[in-house]
Design a protein around this motif. Structure first.
Motif, PDB file in Angstrom:
ATOM      1  N   CYS A 218     -46.179 -86.546  56.247  1.00 10.17           N
ATOM      2  CA  CYS A 218     -47.015 -87.386  55.374  1.00 10.17           C
ATOM      3  C   CYS A 218     -46.252 -88.627  54.909  1.00 10.17           C
TER       4      CYS A 218
ATOM      5  N   ALA B 151     -51.262 -82.226  61.002  1.00 16.76           N
ATOM      6  CA  ALA B 151     -52.118 -81.975  59.844  1.00 16.76           C
ATOM      7  C   ALA B 151     -52.068 -80.515  59.417  1.00 16.76           C
TER       8      ALA B 151
ATOM      9  N   LEU C  32     -52.302 -89.602  51.199  1.00 17.46           N
ATOM     10  CA  LEU C  32     -51.050 -89.226  51.866  1.00 17.46           C
ATOM     11  C   LEU C  32     -49.940 -89.000  50.843  1.00 17.46           C
TER      12      LEU C  32
ATOM     13  N   PHE D 262     -50.582 -85.619  49.345  1.00 23.84           N
ATOM     14  CA  PHE D 262     -50.159 -84.563  50.264  1.00 23.84           C
ATOM     15  C   PHE D 262     -48.644 -84.350  50.202  1.00 23.84           C
ATOM     16  N   THR D 263     -47.905 -85.458  50.126  1.00 19.09           N
ATOM     17  CA  THR D 263     -46.445 -85.365  50.031  1.00 19.09           C
ATOM     18  C   THR D 263     -46.037 -84.650  48.746  1.00 19.09           C
TER      19      THR D 263
ATOM     20  N   ASN E 107     -46.859 -80.866  49.006  1.00 21.10           N
ATOM     21  CA  ASN E 107     -45.892 -80.170  49.867  1.00 21.10           C
ATOM     22  C   ASN E 107     -44.583 -79.912  49.127  1.00 21.10           C
TER      23      ASN E 107
ATOM     24  N   ILE F 213     -58.463 -84.278  57.895  1.00 20.44           N
ATOM     25  CA  ILE F 213     -58.427 -84.210  56.434  1.00 20.44           C
ATOM     26  C   ILE F 213     -59.701 -83.532  55.950  1.00 20.44           C
TER      27      ILE F 213
ATOM     28  N   THR G 143     -49.514 -79.535  56.580  1.00 21.12           N
ATOM     29  CA  THR G 143     -49.983 -79.699  55.202  1.00 21.12           C
ATOM     30  C   THR G 143     -51.144 -78.756  54.915  1.00 21.12           C
TER      31      THR G 143
END
Length: 465
Positions: free
Chosen positions: A410, A66, A372, A375-376, A379, A222, A69
Protein backbone atom coordinates in the motif's frame (compact mmCIF):
# COMPACT_ATOMS: atom_id res chain seq x y z
CA UNK A 1 -26.36 -7.34 28.92
CA UNK A 2 -29.07 -9.97 29.42
CA UNK A 3 -30.42 -12.45 26.91
CA UNK A 4 -33.73 -10.57 26.90
CA UNK A 5 -31.89 -7.36 25.97
CA UNK A 6 -30.23 -9.10 23.03
CA UNK A 7 -33.54 -10.59 21.90
CA UNK A 8 -35.21 -7.19 22.13
CA UNK A 9 -32.39 -5.50 20.19
CA UNK A 10 -31.18 -3.40 23.12
CA UNK A 11 -27.68 -2.75 24.41
CA UNK A 12 -26.48 -2.69 28.01
CA UNK A 13 -27.59 0.95 28.24
CA UNK A 14 -31.10 0.07 27.11
CA UNK A 15 -30.66 1.82 23.75
CA UNK A 16 -31.60 0.08 20.45
CA UNK A 17 -28.75 -1.76 18.73
CA UNK A 18 -28.02 -2.61 15.12
CA UNK A 19 -29.84 -5.62 13.69
CA UNK A 20 -27.48 -8.61 13.61
CA UNK A 21 -29.19 -10.42 10.72
CA UNK A 22 -26.72 -10.50 7.80
CA UNK A 23 -25.83 -14.04 6.67
CA UNK A 24 -22.62 -15.42 5.15
CA UNK A 25 -24.30 -15.51 1.72
CA UNK A 26 -25.35 -11.87 1.97
CA UNK A 27 -22.03 -10.52 3.24
CA UNK A 28 -20.16 -12.45 0.54
CA UNK A 29 -22.33 -10.96 -2.22
CA UNK A 30 -22.02 -7.58 -0.49
CA UNK A 31 -18.24 -7.77 -0.89
CA UNK A 32 -18.44 -9.19 -4.40
CA UNK A 33 -20.86 -6.47 -5.46
CA UNK A 34 -18.54 -3.83 -4.06
CA UNK A 35 -15.68 -5.18 -6.18
CA UNK A 36 -17.62 -5.88 -9.40
CA UNK A 37 -18.36 -2.24 -10.18
CA UNK A 38 -19.14 -0.71 -13.55
CA UNK A 39 -15.50 0.37 -13.83
CA UNK A 40 -14.48 -3.03 -15.18
CA UNK A 41 -16.26 -2.20 -18.46
CA UNK A 42 -13.63 0.44 -19.20
CA UNK A 43 -10.75 -0.94 -17.16
CA UNK A 44 -10.17 -3.90 -19.47
CA UNK A 45 -9.43 -1.60 -22.41
CA UNK A 46 -7.07 0.60 -20.39
CA UNK A 47 -5.16 -2.39 -18.99
CA UNK A 48 -4.93 -4.03 -22.43
CA UNK A 49 -3.33 -0.84 -23.74
CA UNK A 50 -0.50 -1.35 -21.23
CA UNK A 51 -0.22 -5.15 -21.15
CA UNK A 52 -1.57 -6.35 -24.47
CA UNK A 53 -3.34 -9.72 -24.41
CA UNK A 54 -1.57 -10.64 -21.14
CA UNK A 55 -3.98 -8.35 -19.28
CA UNK A 56 -5.27 -11.34 -17.30
CA UNK A 57 -1.86 -11.53 -15.57
CA UNK A 58 -2.43 -8.10 -14.04
CA UNK A 59 -5.55 -9.34 -12.25
CA UNK A 60 -3.66 -12.29 -10.75
CA UNK A 61 -0.85 -10.09 -9.44
CA UNK A 62 -3.18 -7.34 -8.21
CA UNK A 63 -5.37 -9.90 -6.42
CA UNK A 64 -2.32 -11.26 -4.59
CA UNK A 65 -1.30 -7.71 -3.63
CA UNK A 66 -4.82 -6.75 -2.54
CA UNK A 67 -5.33 -10.06 -0.74
CA UNK A 68 -2.51 -9.18 1.67
CA UNK A 69 -4.48 -6.22 3.02
CA UNK A 70 -7.73 -8.18 2.64
CA UNK A 71 -6.33 -10.91 4.90
CA UNK A 72 -5.23 -8.26 7.40
CA UNK A 73 -8.78 -6.90 7.46
CA UNK A 74 -10.10 -10.46 7.87
CA UNK A 75 -7.78 -10.92 10.84
CA UNK A 76 -8.89 -7.58 12.33
CA UNK A 77 -12.60 -8.34 11.98
CA UNK A 78 -12.19 -11.78 13.54
CA UNK A 79 -10.82 -10.02 16.64
CA UNK A 80 -12.99 -6.89 16.61
CA UNK A 81 -16.22 -7.11 14.55
CA UNK A 82 -17.17 -3.47 15.05
CA UNK A 83 -19.09 -0.94 12.95
CA UNK A 84 -16.32 1.62 13.50
CA UNK A 85 -14.06 -0.49 11.31
CA UNK A 86 -10.71 1.11 10.60
CA UNK A 87 -11.28 3.89 13.18
CA UNK A 88 -11.87 1.33 15.93
CA UNK A 89 -8.79 -0.80 15.25
CA UNK A 90 -6.67 2.35 14.86
CA UNK A 91 -7.74 3.57 18.29
CA UNK A 92 -7.25 0.09 19.74
CA UNK A 93 -3.70 -0.15 18.39
CA UNK A 94 -2.35 3.38 18.75
CA UNK A 95 -4.59 4.98 21.38
CA UNK A 96 -4.46 8.33 19.53
CA UNK A 97 -7.98 9.76 19.09
CA UNK A 98 -6.83 12.31 16.48
CA UNK A 99 -5.39 9.56 14.27
CA UNK A 100 -8.53 7.43 14.68
CA UNK A 101 -10.69 10.43 13.77
CA UNK A 102 -8.67 11.21 10.63
CA UNK A 103 -8.66 7.55 9.55
CA UNK A 104 -12.41 7.19 10.05
CA UNK A 105 -13.38 10.37 8.21
CA UNK A 106 -10.87 9.65 5.42
CA UNK A 107 -12.75 6.42 4.69
CA UNK A 108 -16.09 8.25 4.94
CA UNK A 109 -14.81 10.86 2.44
CA UNK A 110 -13.94 8.12 -0.05
CA UNK A 111 -17.49 6.84 0.22
CA UNK A 112 -19.04 10.29 -0.12
CA UNK A 113 -17.21 11.10 -3.36
CA UNK A 114 -18.16 7.70 -4.74
CA UNK A 115 -21.85 8.13 -3.89
CA UNK A 116 -21.99 11.64 -5.36
CA UNK A 117 -20.22 10.51 -8.55
CA UNK A 118 -22.43 7.43 -8.96
CA UNK A 119 -25.62 9.46 -8.45
CA UNK A 120 -24.71 11.66 -11.42
CA UNK A 121 -23.72 8.64 -13.53
CA UNK A 122 -27.05 6.92 -12.81
CA UNK A 123 -28.97 10.14 -13.47
CA UNK A 124 -27.26 10.73 -16.82
CA UNK A 125 -27.76 7.07 -17.83
CA UNK A 126 -31.46 7.08 -16.91
CA UNK A 127 -31.96 10.40 -18.67
CA UNK A 128 -30.43 9.01 -21.88
CA UNK A 129 -32.08 5.59 -21.60
CA UNK A 130 -35.61 6.93 -21.05
CA UNK A 131 -35.24 10.11 -23.08
CA UNK A 132 -35.94 12.36 -20.10
CA UNK A 133 -34.07 15.31 -21.56
CA UNK A 134 -36.61 17.77 -20.12
CA UNK A 135 -35.63 16.79 -16.56
CA UNK A 136 -32.28 18.20 -15.33
CA UNK A 137 -29.66 15.66 -14.32
CA UNK A 138 -29.42 17.11 -10.80
CA UNK A 139 -33.10 16.37 -10.14
CA UNK A 140 -32.70 12.75 -11.28
CA UNK A 141 -29.54 12.46 -9.17
CA UNK A 142 -31.38 13.73 -6.09
CA UNK A 143 -34.23 11.30 -6.78
CA UNK A 144 -31.72 8.47 -6.94
CA UNK A 145 -30.19 9.54 -3.61
CA UNK A 146 -33.65 9.61 -2.02
CA UNK A 147 -34.37 6.10 -3.33
CA UNK A 148 -31.14 4.65 -1.89
CA UNK A 149 -31.67 6.51 1.40
CA UNK A 150 -35.18 5.05 1.63
CA UNK A 151 -33.85 1.51 1.20
CA UNK A 152 -31.16 2.08 3.84
CA UNK A 153 -33.64 3.58 6.31
CA UNK A 154 -35.97 0.64 5.79
CA UNK A 155 -33.47 -1.77 7.32
CA UNK A 156 -30.28 -3.77 6.85
CA UNK A 157 -32.28 -6.81 5.68
CA UNK A 158 -33.86 -4.83 2.84
CA UNK A 159 -30.54 -3.16 2.01
CA UNK A 160 -28.76 -6.50 1.79
CA UNK A 161 -31.41 -8.08 -0.40
CA UNK A 162 -31.31 -5.08 -2.75
CA UNK A 163 -27.54 -5.54 -2.83
CA UNK A 164 -28.00 -9.23 -3.65
CA UNK A 165 -30.28 -8.29 -6.56
CA UNK A 166 -27.84 -5.68 -7.89
CA UNK A 167 -24.84 -8.00 -7.49
CA UNK A 168 -26.56 -10.83 -9.35
CA UNK A 169 -27.49 -8.45 -12.19
CA UNK A 170 -24.02 -6.90 -12.48
CA UNK A 171 -22.35 -10.33 -12.25
CA UNK A 172 -24.76 -11.60 -14.93
CA UNK A 173 -23.53 -8.86 -17.24
CA UNK A 174 -19.96 -10.06 -16.88
CA UNK A 175 -21.00 -13.71 -17.14
CA UNK A 176 -22.80 -12.80 -20.37
CA UNK A 177 -19.53 -11.42 -21.76
CA UNK A 178 -17.85 -14.73 -20.91
CA UNK A 179 -20.71 -16.85 -22.31
CA UNK A 180 -20.82 -15.16 -25.73
CA UNK A 181 -17.02 -15.10 -25.95
CA UNK A 182 -16.00 -18.56 -24.79
CA UNK A 183 -16.11 -19.98 -28.32
CA UNK A 184 -13.44 -17.41 -29.29
CA UNK A 185 -10.99 -18.54 -26.59
CA UNK A 186 -7.69 -19.53 -28.19
CA UNK A 187 -8.26 -17.34 -31.25
CA UNK A 188 -5.58 -14.85 -30.18
CA UNK A 189 -2.44 -15.55 -28.13
CA UNK A 190 -2.84 -14.77 -24.42
CA UNK A 191 0.74 -13.65 -23.86
CA UNK A 192 1.36 -10.88 -26.37
CA UNK A 193 2.70 -7.52 -25.25
CA UNK A 194 2.57 -4.19 -27.10
CA UNK A 195 5.63 -4.09 -29.40
CA UNK A 196 6.57 -0.56 -28.35
CA UNK A 197 6.77 -1.65 -24.70
CA UNK A 198 7.91 -5.28 -24.70
CA UNK A 199 11.52 -4.81 -25.87
CA UNK A 200 11.61 -8.21 -27.56
CA UNK A 201 10.17 -10.00 -24.56
CA UNK A 202 12.91 -9.19 -22.05
CA UNK A 203 11.92 -10.71 -18.71
CA UNK A 204 12.64 -7.58 -16.67
CA UNK A 205 10.59 -5.38 -18.98
CA UNK A 206 7.69 -7.84 -18.96
CA UNK A 207 7.75 -7.90 -15.14
CA UNK A 208 7.57 -4.10 -15.07
CA UNK A 209 4.64 -4.14 -17.51
CA UNK A 210 2.76 -6.67 -15.39
CA UNK A 211 3.38 -4.60 -12.25
CA UNK A 212 2.12 -1.45 -13.99
CA UNK A 213 -1.01 -3.31 -15.02
CA UNK A 214 -1.41 -4.62 -11.48
CA UNK A 215 -1.32 -1.07 -10.11
CA UNK A 216 -4.15 -0.17 -12.49
CA UNK A 217 -6.26 -3.22 -11.62
CA UNK A 218 -5.49 -3.27 -7.86
CA UNK A 219 -8.45 -1.00 -7.16
CA UNK A 220 -10.82 -3.57 -8.69
CA UNK A 221 -10.45 -5.56 -5.47
CA UNK A 222 -11.17 -2.76 -3.01
CA UNK A 223 -14.28 -3.74 -1.08
CA UNK A 224 -13.00 -5.53 1.98
CA UNK A 225 -13.05 -2.24 3.92
CA UNK A 226 -16.79 -1.99 3.21
CA UNK A 227 -17.32 -5.47 4.66
CA UNK A 228 -15.52 -4.58 7.89
CA UNK A 229 -18.03 -1.84 8.70
CA UNK A 230 -21.12 -4.07 8.58
CA UNK A 231 -19.58 -6.78 10.73
CA UNK A 232 -21.60 -5.62 13.75
CA UNK A 233 -24.74 -6.61 11.82
CA UNK A 234 -23.48 -10.04 10.71
CA UNK A 235 -24.33 -13.35 12.28
CA UNK A 236 -21.22 -15.04 13.73
CA UNK A 237 -19.16 -12.14 12.37
CA UNK A 238 -15.75 -13.32 13.64
CA UNK A 239 -16.12 -16.39 11.41
CA UNK A 240 -18.36 -15.30 8.53
CA UNK A 241 -16.83 -11.94 7.62
CA UNK A 242 -13.22 -13.22 7.21
CA UNK A 243 -14.55 -16.13 5.14
CA UNK A 244 -16.68 -13.75 3.05
CA UNK A 245 -13.71 -11.46 2.37
CA UNK A 246 -11.69 -14.37 1.00
CA UNK A 247 -14.60 -15.83 -1.01
CA UNK A 248 -15.48 -12.43 -2.53
CA UNK A 249 -11.89 -11.73 -3.60
CA UNK A 250 -11.44 -15.19 -5.12
CA UNK A 251 -14.80 -14.93 -6.91
CA UNK A 252 -13.93 -11.50 -8.29
CA UNK A 253 -10.54 -12.77 -9.50
CA UNK A 254 -12.06 -15.71 -11.39
CA UNK A 255 -14.64 -13.46 -13.08
CA UNK A 256 -12.07 -10.76 -13.91
CA UNK A 257 -9.62 -13.25 -15.43
CA UNK A 258 -12.32 -14.92 -17.52
CA UNK A 259 -13.60 -11.53 -18.72
CA UNK A 260 -10.07 -10.39 -19.62
CA UNK A 261 -9.39 -13.59 -21.58
CA UNK A 262 -12.76 -13.21 -23.32
CA UNK A 263 -12.08 -9.61 -24.32
CA UNK A 264 -8.68 -10.25 -25.92
CA UNK A 265 -9.98 -13.43 -27.59
CA UNK A 266 -12.92 -11.77 -29.34
CA UNK A 267 -10.92 -8.67 -30.33
CA UNK A 268 -7.20 -8.16 -30.72
CA UNK A 269 -5.97 -6.16 -27.73
CA UNK A 270 -5.00 -3.28 -30.04
CA UNK A 271 -8.65 -2.94 -31.11
CA UNK A 272 -10.10 -2.65 -27.61
CA UNK A 273 -11.25 0.91 -26.84
CA UNK A 274 -10.21 2.48 -23.55
CA UNK A 275 -13.85 3.19 -22.68
CA UNK A 276 -16.67 0.61 -22.61
CA UNK A 277 -14.46 -2.09 -24.09
CA UNK A 278 -16.76 -4.91 -22.97
CA UNK A 279 -19.72 -3.32 -24.75
CA UNK A 280 -17.73 -3.51 -27.98
CA UNK A 281 -16.76 -7.12 -27.22
CA UNK A 282 -20.41 -8.13 -26.87
CA UNK A 283 -21.30 -6.28 -30.10
CA UNK A 284 -18.61 -8.25 -31.92
CA UNK A 285 -19.31 -11.66 -30.35
CA UNK A 286 -23.11 -11.38 -30.17
CA UNK A 287 -24.39 -8.69 -32.57
CA UNK A 288 -27.93 -9.99 -31.97
CA UNK A 289 -27.80 -9.04 -28.29
CA UNK A 290 -29.72 -5.82 -27.41
CA UNK A 291 -27.12 -3.27 -26.19
CA UNK A 292 -29.73 -1.60 -24.02
CA UNK A 293 -29.53 -4.53 -21.59
CA UNK A 294 -25.88 -3.77 -20.86
CA UNK A 295 -26.86 -0.17 -20.18
CA UNK A 296 -29.38 -1.40 -17.60
CA UNK A 297 -26.77 -3.70 -16.08
CA UNK A 298 -24.40 -0.74 -15.77
CA UNK A 299 -27.06 1.28 -13.94
CA UNK A 300 -27.54 -1.52 -11.41
CA UNK A 301 -23.76 -1.89 -10.99
CA UNK A 302 -23.34 1.83 -10.32
CA UNK A 303 -26.35 1.86 -7.98
CA UNK A 304 -24.86 -1.03 -6.04
CA UNK A 305 -21.59 0.85 -5.57
CA UNK A 306 -23.48 3.82 -4.15
CA UNK A 307 -25.51 1.57 -1.84
CA UNK A 308 -22.45 -0.22 -0.48
CA UNK A 309 -20.55 3.01 0.13
CA UNK A 310 -23.54 4.57 1.88
CA UNK A 311 -23.92 1.59 4.19
CA UNK A 312 -20.19 1.76 4.93
CA UNK A 313 -20.19 5.49 5.63
CA UNK A 314 -23.24 5.43 7.90
CA UNK A 315 -21.85 2.53 9.95
CA UNK A 316 -18.50 4.26 10.28
CA UNK A 317 -20.14 7.43 11.62
CA UNK A 318 -22.23 5.29 13.97
CA UNK A 319 -19.19 3.38 15.22
CA UNK A 320 -17.12 6.54 15.67
CA UNK A 321 -19.97 8.08 17.64
CA UNK A 322 -19.95 5.10 19.99
CA UNK A 323 -16.20 5.64 20.48
CA UNK A 324 -16.77 9.27 21.42
CA UNK A 325 -15.20 10.58 18.21
CA UNK A 326 -18.42 11.94 16.67
CA UNK A 327 -21.51 13.63 18.14
CA UNK A 328 -23.73 11.24 20.17
CA UNK A 329 -26.70 11.83 17.84
CA UNK A 330 -24.89 10.00 15.00
CA UNK A 331 -24.89 6.88 17.19
CA UNK A 332 -28.68 6.81 17.44
CA UNK A 333 -30.43 3.67 16.17
CA UNK A 334 -34.07 3.67 15.05
CA UNK A 335 -36.04 1.59 17.60
CA UNK A 336 -38.12 -0.17 14.93
CA UNK A 337 -35.95 -0.38 11.81
CA UNK A 338 -32.69 -0.89 13.79
CA UNK A 339 -30.73 1.39 11.41
CA UNK A 340 -28.41 4.33 12.23
CA UNK A 341 -31.00 6.69 10.73
CA UNK A 342 -29.37 9.97 11.77
CA UNK A 343 -26.05 8.96 10.16
CA UNK A 344 -27.86 7.86 6.99
CA UNK A 345 -29.74 11.16 6.69
CA UNK A 346 -26.59 13.16 7.42
CA UNK A 347 -24.85 11.48 4.49
CA UNK A 348 -27.90 12.17 2.30
CA UNK A 349 -27.50 15.91 2.84
CA UNK A 350 -23.74 15.86 2.20
CA UNK A 351 -24.03 13.67 -0.92
CA UNK A 352 -26.80 15.86 -2.34
CA UNK A 353 -24.53 18.90 -2.05
CA UNK A 354 -21.54 17.05 -3.55
CA UNK A 355 -23.62 15.79 -6.47
CA UNK A 356 -24.36 19.41 -7.42
CA UNK A 357 -20.66 20.08 -7.88
CA UNK A 358 -20.63 18.07 -11.10
CA UNK A 359 -17.21 16.63 -12.02
CA UNK A 360 -15.36 15.73 -8.81
CA UNK A 361 -12.76 13.48 -10.49
CA UNK A 362 -9.82 15.17 -8.73
CA UNK A 363 -11.57 14.73 -5.38
CA UNK A 364 -12.19 11.05 -6.14
CA UNK A 365 -8.50 10.54 -7.02
CA UNK A 366 -7.55 12.25 -3.77
CA UNK A 367 -9.73 9.94 -1.70
CA UNK A 368 -8.06 6.93 -3.35
CA UNK A 369 -4.79 8.20 -1.88
CA UNK A 370 -6.53 8.54 1.48
CA UNK A 371 -7.80 4.95 1.27
CA UNK A 372 -4.31 3.62 0.55
CA UNK A 373 -3.04 5.57 3.56
CA UNK A 374 -5.78 4.03 5.70
CA UNK A 375 -4.87 0.55 4.47
CA UNK A 376 -1.26 1.19 5.47
CA UNK A 377 -2.31 2.40 8.92
CA UNK A 378 -4.58 -0.63 9.48
CA UNK A 379 -1.88 -3.10 8.40
CA UNK A 380 0.57 -1.53 10.85
CA UNK A 381 -2.16 -1.49 13.53
CA UNK A 382 -2.56 -5.26 13.16
CA UNK A 383 1.20 -5.67 13.60
CA UNK A 384 1.03 -3.60 16.81
CA UNK A 385 -1.87 -5.67 18.14
CA UNK A 386 -0.20 -8.97 17.27
CA UNK A 387 2.93 -7.94 19.15
CA UNK A 388 1.06 -6.59 22.18
CA UNK A 389 1.05 -8.99 25.16
CA UNK A 390 -2.38 -9.98 26.39
CA UNK A 391 -4.24 -9.23 23.15
CA UNK A 392 -6.82 -11.92 22.57
CA UNK A 393 -6.38 -13.61 19.15
CA UNK A 394 -9.32 -13.99 16.78
CA UNK A 395 -10.76 -17.05 15.11
CA UNK A 396 -8.90 -16.18 11.91
CA UNK A 397 -5.22 -15.30 12.35
CA UNK A 398 -2.61 -14.68 9.65
CA UNK A 399 1.20 -14.74 10.05
CA UNK A 400 2.64 -11.35 10.99
CA UNK A 401 4.47 -11.21 7.64
CA UNK A 402 1.08 -10.64 5.94
CA UNK A 403 0.39 -7.17 7.43
CA UNK A 404 4.07 -6.27 6.93
CA UNK A 405 3.78 -7.07 3.22
CA UNK A 406 0.33 -5.46 3.01
CA UNK A 407 1.66 -2.20 4.46
CA UNK A 408 4.63 -2.27 2.07
CA UNK A 409 2.39 -2.82 -0.98
CA UNK A 410 0.00 0.00 0.00
CA UNK A 411 2.86 2.40 0.78
CA UNK A 412 4.38 1.61 -2.64
CA UNK A 413 1.05 2.24 -4.35
CA UNK A 414 0.81 5.63 -2.62
CA UNK A 415 4.13 6.62 -4.19
CA UNK A 416 3.02 5.29 -7.58
CA UNK A 417 -0.31 7.16 -7.39
CA UNK A 418 1.49 10.38 -6.47
CA UNK A 419 3.41 10.17 -9.74
CA UNK A 420 0.49 8.87 -11.85
CA UNK A 421 -2.30 11.13 -10.63
CA UNK A 422 -1.80 13.60 -13.45
CA UNK A 423 -0.32 16.52 -11.58
CA UNK A 424 -0.42 17.82 -8.05
CA UNK A 425 -4.18 18.38 -7.81
CA UNK A 426 -5.09 15.00 -6.26
CA UNK A 427 -2.19 14.94 -3.73
CA UNK A 428 -2.90 18.56 -2.79
CA UNK A 429 -6.59 17.79 -2.23
CA UNK A 430 -5.67 14.68 -0.21
CA UNK A 431 -3.37 16.63 2.09
CA UNK A 432 -5.96 19.39 2.24
CA UNK A 433 -8.67 16.94 3.32
CA UNK A 434 -6.43 15.57 6.06
CA UNK A 435 -5.78 19.12 7.27
CA UNK A 436 -9.51 19.93 7.25
CA UNK A 437 -10.38 16.72 9.10
CA UNK A 438 -7.67 17.44 11.71
CA UNK A 439 -8.99 21.00 12.10
CA UNK A 440 -12.53 19.64 12.59
CA UNK A 441 -11.22 17.39 15.33
CA UNK A 442 -10.00 20.35 17.34
CA UNK A 443 -12.86 22.70 16.47
CA UNK A 444 -15.58 20.19 17.41
CA UNK A 445 -13.75 18.86 20.45
CA UNK A 446 -13.99 15.28 19.13
CA UNK A 447 -12.50 12.69 21.45
CA UNK A 448 -12.94 14.91 24.52
CA UNK A 449 -15.94 13.02 25.85
CA UNK A 450 -13.86 10.76 28.08
CA UNK A 451 -16.90 9.48 29.96
CA UNK A 452 -18.48 8.13 26.76
CA UNK A 453 -15.14 6.71 25.60
CA UNK A 454 -14.49 4.96 28.92
CA UNK A 455 -18.03 3.55 28.94
CA UNK A 456 -17.48 2.21 25.42
CA UNK A 457 -14.14 0.63 26.40
CA UNK A 458 -15.70 -0.97 29.48
CA UNK A 459 -18.44 -2.49 27.35
CA UNK A 460 -15.88 -3.87 24.92
CA UNK A 461 -13.77 -5.37 27.68
CA UNK A 462 -16.86 -6.97 29.23
CA UNK A 463 -17.87 -8.42 25.87
CA UNK A 464 -14.39 -9.91 25.33
CA UNK A 465 -14.08 -11.33 28.85
Amino acid sequence: MTASDVAAGRGADGEPTLDRSVTLFQITLYGLGSMLGAGIYGLIGQAAGQLGSAVWMAFVVSMIAAMLTGLSYANVVSRHPKAGGAAYVTQRAYGIPLLSYVVGLAVVCSGLTSIATQSNVVAASVQKLLGLTAIPVWILAFGFLLLIAGILLRGIKESMWFNVLCTIIEASGLLLVIAVSVSYWGTNPLIEFPPEASHNGELGTIAILVMQGAVLTFFSFIGFEDMLNVSEECKDASRNVPLAIILAMIGATIIYMAVAISAVSVMHYSELPSELALVEVVKRAAPWFPPIILSVVTIFAVSNTALVNWIMGSRLLYGMSKQGLMPPVLGKVHPTRRTPHVAILTLLVICAVLSLLGDIKALAQATVLLLLTVFTVVNVALIVLKKRPGEKPGRFEVPIIVPYLGAAVCATLIVVRLFQSGGFAAPAIAFGLIAVIAALYFVTGAGKDQERLQRFIAQEEAAEA
